[in-house]
Design a protein around this motif. Structure first.
Motif: not given
Length: 443
Positions: A66-72, A196-198, A278-289
């Motif tokens: 949803p973040i990618i869809f709304c942002t793009v 904004h909601a997401v 901590g999570t070994s995944s860049s995916e976990s920080a993608l939305p906040s980045l």
């Protein structure tokens, strides 16, 4: 589009108790997780402890599509000139390819100079342990990868969390919405509000980051043990040092060219870096980045196009890992790779890395694809690095995150879509970058 008021006061975090600062909480959780894993491995490997880390990553993955869809869609729909979208995308891809080549060449140079695999003993391979990765690598052909970008159904792309498929539909939907002109105003406003909601959901989920980091770190140390990496410490140290060299020298030079400090930028995204650690995944920080980059002064259209694209096309850490690991395996098995074969590593790794996402273990799968092309006899040697791959995945994800963050700022600067006042204020820590609610409430 929401904007953030730039404060001139001292850092907001200065008035916040230290125990309420997110990156401090995550750092403490990582240390506690490592201690629990080291001293109480039976407790750390409990399925409920593992579920803490897995659960946090699933919460993040839940909102990535949803973040990618709304942002793009919002970024494209608000652009009046369709050529601008193509121009941003072209500049991003050019940047990705140039910097990725630097990462690959750096990995090869360090691997040939240090030769971490030379003299490696007991290099017998466990074919069964590697079979699963090798099988997945067989499917990573260029044609299959391109066709996989096209979803069977739009709903399926969102349901399965296929980032490139969601990105393709989002770009098409954004262009269609742009073509509606004023008739699309209502839909554009709805998507902006939905974004904004997401992001509000993200601010809630991020409060669980310390719990997720604790669970992931405790399980990792408890399962693999602190002594599991001693025999291959040379490769791990070489990889970490090479990644640091890339971030501070290569990305540092690029950042300085654009007029900002790589050290200040890393301090700005420290929360995301610790979550990835901590999570070994860049995916976990993608939305906040993505949220932080927009607040840093990058336009919404640039953030919406560059970051999701870089998530699959700009994996600098994975590139370094593949060249170093390939050379290490060849050296450990006693193979002397010719110049032509090493050149093949560059070309093949450039292609296979495009299919690796931020999910833990994806780099290992692309390594199998690279080895199979360079020399099939090297594939069984993957078992040598299988046991320590988990300890290198953190560095891969951290480097990928840094590379994509810098890429977004550079493309925004290149495109003339970078707000220097916001950039300087945020990097000078005149506002609190951890307060996501502030960005959601300021207009």
């Amino acid at each position: 589009m929401a904007t953030t008021t730039v404060a001139t006061a001292a850092p907001a975090s200065a008035g916040k108790p230290w125990y309420k600062i997110l990156y401090v909480q995550v750092l403490i959780a990582i240390v506690l997780g490592a201690l629990v894993g080291a001293f109480w491995p039976s407790l750390a490997t409990n399925e409920w402890i593992k579920a803490l880390g897995d659960g946090f990553i699933k919460l993040i993955k839940m909102v990535i599509a949803p973040i990618i869809f709304c942002t793009v869609v919002s970024g494209i729909a608000h652009i009046q000139d369709a050529k601008k979208v193509g121009r941003i995308g072209f500049k991003a891809l050019v940047y990705f390819e140039v910097v990725s080549t630097f990462a690959l060449v750096l990995g090869l140079l360090v691997g040939n100079l240090v030769r971490p695999g030379a003299g490696f003993g007991n290099a017998a391979a466990n074919a069964q342990a590697v079979a699963g990765y090798a099988k997945q690598a067989e499917a990573q052909k260029s044609v299959d990868f391109v066709l996989h970008i096209i979803p069977d159904t739009v709903v399926g792309a969102f349901a399965q969390g296929e980032i490139l498929q969601v990105l393709l539909f989002s770009v098409l939907f954004g262009f269609a919405l742009m073509g509606l002109g004023e008739r699309g105003h209502t839909i554009r406003s709805f998507i902006d509000d939905a974004a904004h909601a997401v992001f509000g959901v993200i601010s809630i989920v991020m409060r669980a980051a310390p719990i997720g980091a604790f669970g992931a770190m405790a399980f990792t140390i408890g399962k693999f043990g602190t002594g599991a990496i001693l025999n291959l410490m040379g490769l791990i140290a070489t990889f970490y040092l090479t990644a640091a060299l890339f971030v501070f020298v290569v990305l540092g030079f690029i950042a300085r060219t654009a007029g900002f400090s790589i050290f200040k930028f890393l301090a700005y995204i420290k929360d995301e870096l610790l979550i990835v650690l901590g999570t070994s995944s860049s995916e976990s920080a993608l939305p906040s980045l993505m949220e932080k980059l927009e607040r840093l002064g990058c336009s919404k259209s640039v953030v919406g196009l560059v970051v999701p694209t870089g998530y699959s096309f700009n994996l600098d850490g994975t590139n370094i890992y593949m060249t170093l690991a390939t050379l290490f395996i060849a050296q450990a098995l006693g193979f002397d790779l010719s110049f032509g074969q090493q050149l093949t590593i560059l070309i093949v790794a450039m292609l296979t890395s495009k299919g690796a996402s931020g999910i833990t273990g994806a780099g290992f799968i692309t390594l199998a694809a690279t080895l199979a092309v360079v020399d099939p006899r090297l594939v069984p040697g993957m078992a040598i690095v299988l046991g320590i791959d988990k300890f290198m995945s953190e560095c891969r994800a951290l480097t990928n995150l840094c590379g994509n963050g810098v890429a977004c700022v550079i493309v925004a600067w290149w495109e003339g879509e970078l707000d220097r006042d916001k950039l300087n204020a945020n990097l000078a820590r005149q506002i609190d970058p951890t307060d996501l609610e502030t960005a959601l409430t300021t207009d």
